[in-house]
Design a protein around this motif. Sequence first.
Motif, mmCIF file in Angstrom:
data_model
loop_
_atom_site.group_PDB
_atom_site.id
_atom_site.type_symbol
_atom_site.label_atom_id
_atom_site.label_comp_id
_atom_site.label_asym_id
_atom_site.label_seq_id
_atom_site.Cartn_x
_atom_site.Cartn_y
_atom_site.Cartn_z
ATOM 1 N N CYS A 42 -10.838 8.548 0.816
ATOM 2 C CA CYS A 42 -12.102 8.355 1.545
ATOM 3 C C CYS A 42 -11.870 8.421 3.050
ATOM 4 O O CYS A 42 -12.613 9.078 3.787
ATOM 5 N N GLN A 87 -8.297 0.669 7.986
ATOM 6 C CA GLN A 87 -8.058 0.723 6.545
ATOM 7 C C GLN A 87 -7.175 -0.447 6.129
ATOM 8 O O GLN A 87 -6.073 -0.623 6.631
ATOM 9 N N GLN A 101 -5.792 2.970 -4.993
ATOM 10 C CA GLN A 101 -5.306 3.053 -3.617
ATOM 11 C C GLN A 101 -5.363 4.487 -3.110
ATOM 12 O O GLN A 101 -5.706 4.747 -1.959
ATOM 13 N N ASP A 111 -12.893 -0.571 5.490
ATOM 14 C CA ASP A 111 -13.120 -0.911 4.093
ATOM 15 C C ASP A 111 -13.227 -2.422 3.971
ATOM 16 O O ASP A 111 -12.733 -3.170 4.825
ATOM 17 N N THR A 159 0.824 -1.212 0.000
ATOM 18 C CA THR A 159 0.000 0.000 0.000
ATOM 19 C C THR A 159 0.856 1.259 0.000
ATOM 20 O O THR A 159 0.525 2.244 -0.669
ATOM 21 N N SER A 201 -15.767 -1.426 -0.890
ATOM 22 C CA SER A 201 -16.474 -0.289 -0.297
ATOM 23 C C SER A 201 -15.754 0.213 0.941
ATOM 24 O O SER A 201 -15.011 -0.523 1.596
ATOM 25 N N VAL A 202 -15.961 1.489 1.221
ATOM 26 C CA VAL A 202 -15.513 2.112 2.475
ATOM 27 C C VAL A 202 -16.774 2.491 3.235
ATOM 28 O O VAL A 202 -17.678 3.105 2.666
ATOM 29 N N ARG A 241 -8.986 5.310 -2.322
ATOM 30 C CA ARG A 241 -9.415 4.681 -1.066
ATOM 31 C C ARG A 241 -8.890 5.466 0.130
ATOM 32 O O ARG A 241 -9.638 5.783 1.067
ATOM 33 N N PRO A 248 -15.670 7.280 -3.168
ATOM 34 C CA PRO A 248 -14.487 8.011 -3.642
ATOM 35 C C PRO A 248 -14.891 9.238 -4.437
ATOM 36 O O PRO A 248 -15.918 9.251 -5.111
#
Length: 275
Positions: A70, A160, A64, A190, A19, A264-265, A67, A242
Motif C-alpha cells: 500500500c 509506516q 505485512q 497506518d 517487520t 487501515s492505511v 501493508r 491492499p
Amino acid sequence: MSSVERPELSAVPETALWTLWHRAVEARRPDTVLPDPKAVELVGRIDFPFDERFGSAALVSQLQGLRAGCFDREVSDFLARHPRGTVVGLGEGLETQAWRVDNGRAHWLSVDLPETAALRERLLPPDERHRIVAGSATDPGWMDAVDPAAAAQGVLISAQGLLMYLRPTEVRELIAACADRFPGATFVLDAVPRWFSARAVQGKLRDRHYQAPPMPFGMNADERDKLATAHPAVTDIREVYPEGGRGLLRTLLPLAACVKARPSVVALRFTGPTG
C-alpha cells in the motif's frame, strides 16, 4: 564481504527487526505479494534468532507484505508526479522501500531513534540521495534536514508502522507540524484498530516469545476523517486498500473493507502550492 550485525534493540526499535523478518519471509516465496530481495539480503547479514523470536506464520508475513505494498503504491504515484521529490520515512527502521520503488532521481530521508538509525547506517549506508537522521519523529528538528530546494519538488511523508506507538496527542501534533512545515505535501500512515491498541497496552499481544510493545494510538478504519481535526490544512483523506493477496486472504480482503474495527492505511494531503 559484508560484516554480520548483532543488534541489541529495545522494545519499540526491535519492531524494525520484526517487520524486516516478515517482509523477508514473504519475499522468499515464489508467489510473493512483495518482491523484496534487499530484505532477504539484510536478514542474512543480521545475527539474530528471527524465527525463534518472531515465528514465520505465512498469514502474518503476507499481511505485512500487503501493508508495505500500500505504501509502495502511494510512493510510486507520488514519484510519477514529482520525479525529483523527497520521501521522508518516519520511524523507518530497516524498511527497504527505496530499493523497491526508487526512480533514480528522488531523495530519501530516513528518520529514526538513534539506536535504530545507527543500525540502519551500518546495514544501509547513506549516500547523496539516501540520508539518515537520528532522532525522534516527534522532534521537529528532523524537518531541517529536508532541503528547501528539494522540498519545492514535492514531499511525501511516510509513517509506516509508527503512529501506533505514539500517544494520540503526539499523533495530532506530528501531523499538525508537518502540515505547517510542508504545505502541499502528502502524508501516508497506518493505524491499528482501537481494540488492538487496547490489547497491546494491556500487554496481551504475545506471539511465541515476542511481546508486542504498548500501542497507545488506535483508530478504527471508519474514523479516518477525524484526522482532519489535527490541522486546517489536512485535506483529501482517503483509505489505501491492499491489492492482490494470495489464497483465502485474496477472497477475504474485499469483505474486510466492510469491517470498521480493522487496520487501515490512510493517505492525506496538506493544502499548499505543490499538492
